[in-house]
Design a protein around this motif. Structure first.
Motif, short mmCIF file in Angstrom:
data_model
loop_
_atom_site.label_atom_id
_atom_site.label_comp_id
_atom_site.label_asym_id
_atom_site.label_seq_id
_atom_site.Cartn_x
_atom_site.Cartn_y
_atom_site.Cartn_z
N GLU A 1 -9.16 -6.85 3.54
CA GLU A 1 -10.41 -6.33 3.44
C GLU A 1 -10.84 -6.42 2.01
O GLU A 1 -10.18 -5.75 1.14
N VAL B 1 -12.41 -5.80 -1.79
CA VAL B 1 -13.05 -4.60 -2.35
C VAL B 1 -13.71 -5.07 -3.59
O VAL B 1 -13.22 -6.24 -4.10
N PRO C 1 0.83 -1.23 -0.10
CA PRO C 1 -0.14 0.14 -0.01
C PRO C 1 0.88 1.43 -0.06
O PRO C 1 1.74 1.38 0.80
N ALA D 1 -6.06 4.05 -1.68
CA ALA D 1 -7.31 3.46 -1.01
C ALA D 1 -7.62 2.06 -1.14
O ALA D 1 -7.62 1.41 -0.13
N VAL D 2 -7.60 1.60 -2.35
CA VAL D 2 -7.80 -0.03 -2.49
C VAL D 2 -6.96 -0.58 -2.07
O VAL D 2 -7.07 -1.69 -1.73
N GLU D 3 -5.54 -0.17 -2.50
CA GLU D 3 -4.49 -1.23 -2.24
C GLU D 3 -4.18 -1.21 -0.69
O GLU D 3 -3.89 -2.28 -0.02
N GLY D 4 -4.38 -0.26 0.02
CA GLY D 4 -4.66 -0.13 1.43
C GLY D 4 -5.55 -1.10 2.31
O GLY D 4 -5.32 -1.92 3.07
N SER D 5 -6.89 -1.06 1.62
CA SER D 5 -7.77 -2.03 2.06
C SER D 5 -7.46 -3.47 1.87
O SER D 5 -7.49 -4.44 2.67
N THR D 6 -6.73 -3.82 0.47
CA THR D 6 -6.52 -4.86 0.17
C THR D 6 -5.39 -5.72 0.95
O THR D 6 -5.57 -6.80 1.64
N ARG E 1 -4.89 -4.81 4.12
CA ARG E 1 -5.46 -5.07 5.30
C ARG E 1 -6.24 -6.25 5.51
O ARG E 1 -6.85 -6.51 6.51
N THR F 1 0.09 -8.85 -0.07
CA THR F 1 -1.04 -8.93 -1.06
C THR F 1 -1.06 -10.13 -2.03
O THR F 1 0.18 -10.23 -2.40
#
Length: 488
Positions: free
Chosen positions: A338, A340, A195, A329-334, A336, A292
């Motif tokens: 989560e 998407v 991320p 935002a998307v890479e951070g959620s992934t 963690r 990831t």
């Protein structure tokens, strides 16, 4: 041509290699060219690891199973290795990669840096200032970023890289003012799967990004397996033996070899060596972090992808992620864990670059998306939806499709734990101490045993350098060979 399984008889190996991905093959090439008796052991029926291809849907169309586009063949190993450099025909598009944006806009990275900068509006001169010094010192930049991280071969290149990591790998302002340039860099940096902002991810962006304007991002004619075949042919020509369908489950089976090189993830070393490893080292390997994951989809389509922006058809690789902020935002959620609904997606249409890869009315589309480690979702609809968003009508062109979840990717190749194709999280700490801090990073506490997978410096990518550096260490420490053999 690929070798058939060898019998287990004959001369004992002086050097044994477990795993025949690009790093295992590169290590074998160096050792065999040094005159050693080399045996390679591969659990799968086909060697090559991430360099495998297959006819998934139609005998006239070849799909790459893992890697497809190969900017890292600019590495010192492949640059010097004649059988790939001169023997594998590469098709290099004039448009290295593209990044579509909403409303039909796109950021485009041409091999021509000036053409790229001219299309980035207010950020054109900033992109030129970011990349041009790297281009002018590309040899030093590439060698430094693909070194064993112990001593930079080019202090000038190291300084150029460090200056840029501070701006693009930290929360400091990047200096870009528009939308296209930040998205273009964020897309290429996202190859790291870390991320943003992160110095290691930015380093990947600088390496791949500047190569897009030098050597380019080539596709091997006929498929990625051509690279593996060239390496295997060279191994056989120098007396190596390749044992396919031959899993090694206990390191002690190879104890007669003076050097053992393992193209395996750290958890693979734990499984192979068990209690042979000192407790402290074993605990450090157990703490090694995987990151990831990737989930892959292959499509057979009736026509090239109908991108809303037609210029994208000229690109060898397409990044689907939207703006830089959206990618962050998307890479951070992934990362963690989560899931998407709109993951970051990489797409390649090899038939647009290499005419041998397509047939009339039949074109391969290669794609993968970033998902949480161990994700079990079938990625076909996730990826189909992301492509459709930027290429309306794509779904109507699909003749066949298949998906490989992150969990299934781990079953396909044990070096991809949880679907992590980087064989470990790519962040600053784990890049500097990969898989753990040692003076000779590819060595282990076991005499004569070395790791040579992407879990060692310089990290992931089809560059062969993890195997090259591990073989260099083994030659020096186990056989007293200080000068490696020529690779031409």
């Amino acid at each position: 041509m690929a070798p058939s399984p060898a019998s287990r008889g004959g001369d004992e190996a002086e050097a044994a290699i477990v795993g025949t991905g690009p790093n295992g093959l590169a290590a074998g090439v160096l050792l065999a060219r040094s005159g050693l008796r080399v045996h390679l052991h591969e659990a799968a029926d086909q060697p090559g690891g991430g360099l495998r291809s297959a006819q998934l849907f139609d005998s006239s169309v070849t799909h790459d199973i893992c890697s497809a586009v190969h900017p890292m063949t600019a590495s010192p190993f492949f640059h010097r290795f004649g059988p790939v450099r001169d023997g594998v025909r590469m098709h290099t598009p004039a448009l290295s990669y593209a990044h579509p944006l909403e409303g039909g806009g796109a950021a485009l990275a041409y091999r021509d840096l000036s053409a790229t900068s001219a299309r980035l509006g207010t950020d054109g001169h900033r992109w030129d200032r970011l990349m041009r010094p790297l281009l002018e010192h590309t040899g030093g930049v590439t060698e430094t970023m693909l070194s064993d991280l112990r001593r930079p071969p080019s202090p000038r290149a190291a300084l150029l890289i460090a200056e840029r990591l501070l701006r693009h790998g930290t929360p400091l302002p990047s200096g870009f003012r528009g939308t296209k340039a930040p998205a273009l860099f964020a897309g290429v940096a996202a190859h790291a799967g870390s991320p943003p902002p992160d110095p290691a991810g930015a380093g990947v962006g600088l390496l791949l990004g500047h190569l897009a304007h030098t050597k380019g991002w080539p596709v091997p004619e006929g498929g990625s397996h051509r690279i593996a075949e060239a390496m295997l042919d060279d191994l056989l020509a120098h007396g190596a033996r390749v044992h396919t369908g031959d899993p090694v489950e206990d390191l002690r089976r190879l104890r007669s070899a003076r050097a053992i090189l393992l193209d395996v993830a750290p958890r693979g070393l734990l499984a192979l060596a068990g209690t042979l490893l000192p407790d402290g080292y074993r605990r450090r390997l157990e703490r090694y972090r995987y990151g990831t994951a990737a989930a892959k989809a292959d499509f057979l389509v009736s026509e090239p992808v109908p991108w809303r922006n037609p210029e994208i058809k000229r690109a060898g690789t397409v990044h689907l992620g939207g703006t830089a902020d959206r990618i962050r935002a998307v890479e951070g959620s992934t990362a963690r864990g989560e899931p998407v609904p709109d993951p970051f997606v990489l797409v390649s249409e090899p038939g647009n670059v290499d005419p041998t890869r397509a047939a009339p009315g039949k074109y391969p589309v290669w794609a993968y998306c970033h998902v949480p480690n161990g994700d079990t979702r079938d990625p076909v609809e996730l990826i189909r939806g992301r492509i459709e968003h930027y290429a309306p009508g794509f779904s109507e062109t699909v003749l066949e499709s298949s998906g490989t979840s992150a969990a299934r990717l781990a079953e396909y190749d044990a070096n991809y734990p949880g679907g992590d194709i980087s064989t470990g999280a790519v962040d600053l700490l784990q890049t500097l101490a990969r898989p753990t801090l040692r003076i000779v990073p590819h060595s282990t506490p076991l005499r004569g045993v070395y790791l040579c997978s992407s879990a060692t410096p310089p990290g992931p990518g089809v560059h062969g350098m993890c195997g090259y550096w591990a073989a260099r260490a083994a030659l020096r420490r186990e056989f007293g060979v200080k000068v490696p053999p020529p690779l031409d």
